[in-house]
Design a protein around this motif. Structure first.
Motif, short mmCIF file in Angstrom:
data_model
loop_
_atom_site.label_atom_id
_atom_site.label_comp_id
_atom_site.label_asym_id
_atom_site.label_seq_id
_atom_site.Cartn_x
_atom_site.Cartn_y
_atom_site.Cartn_z
N THR A 54 -26.32 51.54 54.92
CA THR A 54 -25.68 52.66 55.60
C THR A 54 -24.43 52.99 54.78
N ALA A 55 -23.77 54.09 55.10
CA ALA A 55 -22.59 54.50 54.34
C ALA A 55 -21.47 53.47 54.45
N SER A 56 -21.46 52.69 55.51
CA SER A 56 -20.39 51.71 55.69
C SER A 56 -20.66 50.38 55.02
N LEU B 44 -23.93 47.21 48.99
CA LEU B 44 -24.53 48.46 49.50
C LEU B 44 -25.56 49.01 48.50
N LEU C 135 -25.37 56.98 49.01
CA LEU C 135 -26.59 57.33 49.77
C LEU C 135 -27.08 58.74 49.41
N ALA C 136 -26.16 59.60 49.00
CA ALA C 136 -26.54 60.96 48.62
C ALA C 136 -26.98 61.04 47.15
N GLN D 277 -14.31 52.83 51.26
CA GLN D 277 -15.68 52.30 51.25
C GLN D 277 -16.66 53.32 51.84
N LEU D 278 -16.26 53.97 52.91
CA LEU D 278 -17.13 54.96 53.55
C LEU D 278 -17.37 56.16 52.62
N GLN D 279 -16.33 56.59 51.91
CA GLN D 279 -16.48 57.68 50.95
C GLN D 279 -17.46 57.29 49.84
N GLY E 68 -19.71 54.90 49.90
CA GLY E 68 -21.04 54.68 50.48
C GLY E 68 -21.77 55.98 50.73
N THR E 69 -21.05 56.99 51.20
CA THR E 69 -21.65 58.31 51.45
C THR E 69 -22.16 58.92 50.14
#
Length: 299
Positions: A56-58, A49, A21-22, A13-15, A17-18
């Motif tokens: 946020t990325a999370s 998200l 956002l980018a 999920q963090l990957q 999300g990052t």
């Protein structure tokens, strides 16, 4: 109530999300992995998200209007397509029209497509144009445990994210936090590292039924279980293909002297292919035939 994202999905999920956002997230993601590993939870979290006004990325913030609409199941820019049987071309045309439209909340448009393998060939072909020419800021999140059933042209146009089976100690700790029932030793192996499936089997009581059937199959091979009674029990069990596959794997592990593995696998594959078409008395006869073959193939 929505289940909190399990710990084994947090890094993925963090990957994602990052990347989102980018502005680098692919417009068509294919989430794959065994049934019950949590692909639908990951897709839902990513959808929130993408629609959130303060992400946020999370994940999404959980407080903005978009997040509240998602939680209520009424976000106008989120389309959830699913079907108990097949997914036809009309549903895919609805998806395509939705992705070409303008977001009503000013952000993204997101389509969730679980059980993507249930698309008919006509539906899959209709999806190709949308995959090649997606609408601006539109995202398609496909999910399946059977990616081999998807057309190669679909696979080539999606970015695949494999959700790996969960390590046994992680899954066991998570299951222990979710319920206070004893976890049968066979369960996580039976579920192929899919804790959500294991939890469902525990809570429904199906895990106890599976344990009893496995014991009866073992007793049958030892000549301690009557065939008619075993057939009757198996007729009442829905997923005999998974049950037999697991039982045979365990027999192979415990009996390295097995002399007919190829014939055994071919016989099991035949059963798995035929299971969905076997009804009524025919299922009784087919189960009987398979069980009569097992002792010979497992010698």
């Amino acid at each position: 109530m929505t289940m909190r994202l399990p710990p084994w999905l947090e890094a993925t999920q963090l990957q994602l999300g990052t990347l989102a956002l980018a502005g680098q997230l692919h417009h068509a993601l294919l989430l794959t992995g065994v049934a019950g590993v949590g692909k639908h939870l990951l897709a839902a979290e990513l959808a929130q998200l993408l629609l959130c006004s303060q992400p946020t990325a999370s994940g999404g913030c959980g407080r903005c209007k978009s997040c509240l609409l998602v939680k209520a199941g009424h976000h106008p820019d989120l389309l959830h397509l699913q079907s108990e049987t097949s997914l036809g071309v009309d549903a895919v045309r609805e998806l395509s029209h939705f992705m070409q439209g303008s977001p009503q909340q000013g952000g993204a448009r997101v389509v969730l497509l679980p059980q993507a393998h249930k698309m008919t060939e006509a539906a899959a072909n209709a999806l190709l144009k949308t995959l090649e020419e997606p609408g601006a800021n539109s995202f398609l999140l496909l999910q399946t445990a059977y990616e081999q059933q998807l057309l190669p042209t679909i696979l080539s146009r999606c970015q695949k994210w494999l959700i790996a089976p969960v390590p046994s100690f992680v899954a066991r700790n998570w299951l222990a936090e979710q319920n206070h029932m004893a976890i049968p030793e066979f369960l996580l192996s039976f579920c192929e590292g899919a804790p959500l499936k294991a939890l469902e089997l525990l809570e429904s009581g199906a895990a106890a039924d599976i344990a009893a059937l496995l014991a009866q199959l073992e007793a049958y091979l030892l000549g301690e279980q009557a065939l008619p009674e075993l057939v009757k029990r198996l007729e009442q069990f829905e997923d005999t293909a998974t049950l037999f596959s697991y039982f045979v794997r365990q027999q192979l592990l415990s009996a390295p002297q097995l002399v007919k593995p190829q014939a055994l696998f071919e016989r099991l594959a035949q059963w798995c292919r035929d299971e969905q078409q076997i009804l009524g008395q025919n299922k009784n006869l087919a189960l009987t035939a398979l069980l009569l073959d097992l002792p010979r193939l497992l010698r």
